[in-house]
Enzyme design. Structure first.
Site, mmCIF file in Angstrom:
data_model
loop_
_atom_site.group_PDB
_atom_site.id
_atom_site.type_symbol
_atom_site.label_atom_id
_atom_site.label_comp_id
_atom_site.label_asym_id
_atom_site.label_seq_id
_atom_site.Cartn_x
_atom_site.Cartn_y
_atom_site.Cartn_z
ATOM 1 N N HIS A 1 0.843 -1.209 0.000
ATOM 2 C CA HIS A 1 0.000 0.000 0.000
ATOM 3 C C HIS A 1 0.876 1.256 0.000
ATOM 4 C CE1 HIS A 1 -3.069 -2.632 2.345
ATOM 5 N NE2 HIS A 1 -3.594 -2.441 1.149
ATOM 6 N N LYS B 1 -17.437 -5.565 4.363
ATOM 7 C CA LYS B 1 -18.139 -6.820 4.649
ATOM 8 C C LYS B 1 -17.219 -7.827 5.344
ATOM 9 C CE LYS B 1 -17.741 -8.806 -0.029
ATOM 10 N NZ LYS B 1 -16.957 -7.922 -0.824
ATOM 11 N N ARG C 1 -2.319 -6.102 -8.185
ATOM 12 C CA ARG C 1 -1.095 -6.867 -7.952
ATOM 13 C C ARG C 1 -0.910 -7.933 -9.018
ATOM 14 N NH1 ARG C 1 -3.069 -7.836 -1.988
ATOM 15 N NH2 ARG C 1 -4.945 -7.628 -3.240
ATOM 16 N N SER D 1 -2.754 -7.766 2.992
ATOM 17 C CA SER D 1 -3.036 -7.648 4.422
ATOM 18 C C SER D 1 -3.442 -9.000 4.999
ATOM 19 C CB SER D 1 -4.175 -6.646 4.661
ATOM 20 O OG SER D 1 -3.825 -5.380 4.169
HETATM 21 P P1 ADP Z 1 -9.975 -3.865 0.118
HETATM 22 O O1 ADP Z 1 -10.363 -4.548 1.390
HETATM 23 O O2 ADP Z 1 -10.894 -2.761 -0.292
HETATM 24 O O3 ADP Z 1 -9.635 -4.787 -1.034
HETATM 25 P P2 ADP Z 1 -7.194 -3.446 0.794
HETATM 26 O O4 ADP Z 1 -6.823 -2.634 1.983
HETATM 27 O O5 ADP Z 1 -6.935 -4.900 0.867
HETATM 28 O O6 ADP Z 1 -8.672 -3.060 0.505
HETATM 29 O O7 ADP Z 1 -6.467 -2.870 -0.497
HETATM 30 C C1 ADP Z 1 -6.753 -1.594 -1.018
HETATM 31 C C2 ADP Z 1 -6.332 -1.532 -2.464
HETATM 32 O O8 ADP Z 1 -4.916 -1.708 -2.535
HETATM 33 C C3 ADP Z 1 -6.926 -2.610 -3.361
HETATM 34 O O9 ADP Z 1 -7.122 -2.061 -4.650
HETATM 35 C C4 ADP Z 1 -5.855 -3.670 -3.399
HETATM 36 O O10 ADP Z 1 -5.917 -4.416 -4.600
HETATM 37 C C5 ADP Z 1 -4.608 -2.805 -3.362
HETATM 38 N N1 ADP Z 1 -3.451 -3.485 -2.787
HETATM 39 C C6 ADP Z 1 -3.396 -4.268 -1.698
HETATM 40 N N2 ADP Z 1 -2.139 -4.728 -1.486
HETATM 41 C C7 ADP Z 1 -1.386 -4.200 -2.483
HETATM 42 C C8 ADP Z 1 -0.008 -4.315 -2.860
HETATM 43 N N3 ADP Z 1 0.844 -5.103 -2.205
HETATM 44 N N4 ADP Z 1 0.399 -3.633 -3.942
HETATM 45 C C9 ADP Z 1 -0.469 -2.864 -4.654
HETATM 46 N N5 ADP Z 1 -1.764 -2.726 -4.370
HETATM 47 C C10 ADP Z 1 -2.227 -3.387 -3.306
#
Ligand code: ADP
Length: 154
Positions: free
Chosen positions: A14, A37, A87, A125
């Site tokens: 992130h 959710k 990703r 995450s």
């Molecule tokens: P959500 O629960 O809405 O999917 P996340 O916090 O898991 O939210 O992720 C937010 C955004 O960041 C999503 O578009 C996800 O695909 C992207 N994301 C998560 N991890 C990474 C990463 N390692 N590199 C790039 N983008 C990421």
């Protein structure tokens, strides 16, 4: 631009995306969802505060939470761009559907996708939480303040 997500917890993936975006946009709002959710591991205050600490070096960002429709949050913030991270191909289907629904709900708001540097492409995450719960080393995947917080919580 708004970069929305659950950030449960914020990871180095992130953060890489946010650093790149902060060079492209005047301000990047990190919008943390309160009512996802998925049941959250960290409560909203922990997610907010740990993201703020992890991003302290970047000037043109704001970390906020929201519990409304994303397009409504974007409208109240006067923002027309939603940023999401891709990703791998596996992210594409869900992200494509989400951006289509958001476009339907508010056609004036565009979704843009960014990819992280290669070394962050496998970080999620949920995997960080799983590795932590099994006693593995998560120090390569999250900043140190997040690592300490997660260890306290487990
Ligand atoms: P959500 O629960 O809405 O999917 P996340 O916090 O898991 O939210 O992720 C937010 C955004 O960041 C999503 O578009 C996800 O695909 C992207 N994301 C998560 N991890 C990474 C990463 N390692 N590199 C790039 N983008 C990421």
């Amino acid at each position: 631009a708004i970069y929305p997500g659950s950030f449960d917890p914020i990871t180095n993936g992130h953060i890489d995306l946010i650093k790149r975006a902060s060079k492209l946009f005047d301000t990047v709002i990190i919008g943390i969802t309160q009512n996802s959710k998925k049941p959250a591991f960290l409560d909203i205050n922990d997610r907010l505060e740990s993201a703020k600490t992890a991003l302290i070096d970047i000037n043109n960002i704001k970390v906020m939470s929201f519990d409304t429709l994303l397009v409504d949050f974007a409208e109240t913030q006067n923002v027309q761009i939603i940023l999401r991270g891709l990703r791998a191909v596996s992210d594409f289907e869900y992200e494509f559907q989400l951006s289509g629904m958001n476009k339907h709900l508010n056609p004036t708001i565009e979704t843009l996708f960014m990819t992280p540097a290669e070394q962050y492409a496998n970080i999620s995450s949920s995997l960080v939480r799983e590795i932590l719960s099994l006693g593995g080393d998560i120090s390569a995947f999250v900043p140190s303040n997040v690592e300490n917080l997660l260890k306290e919580k487990i």
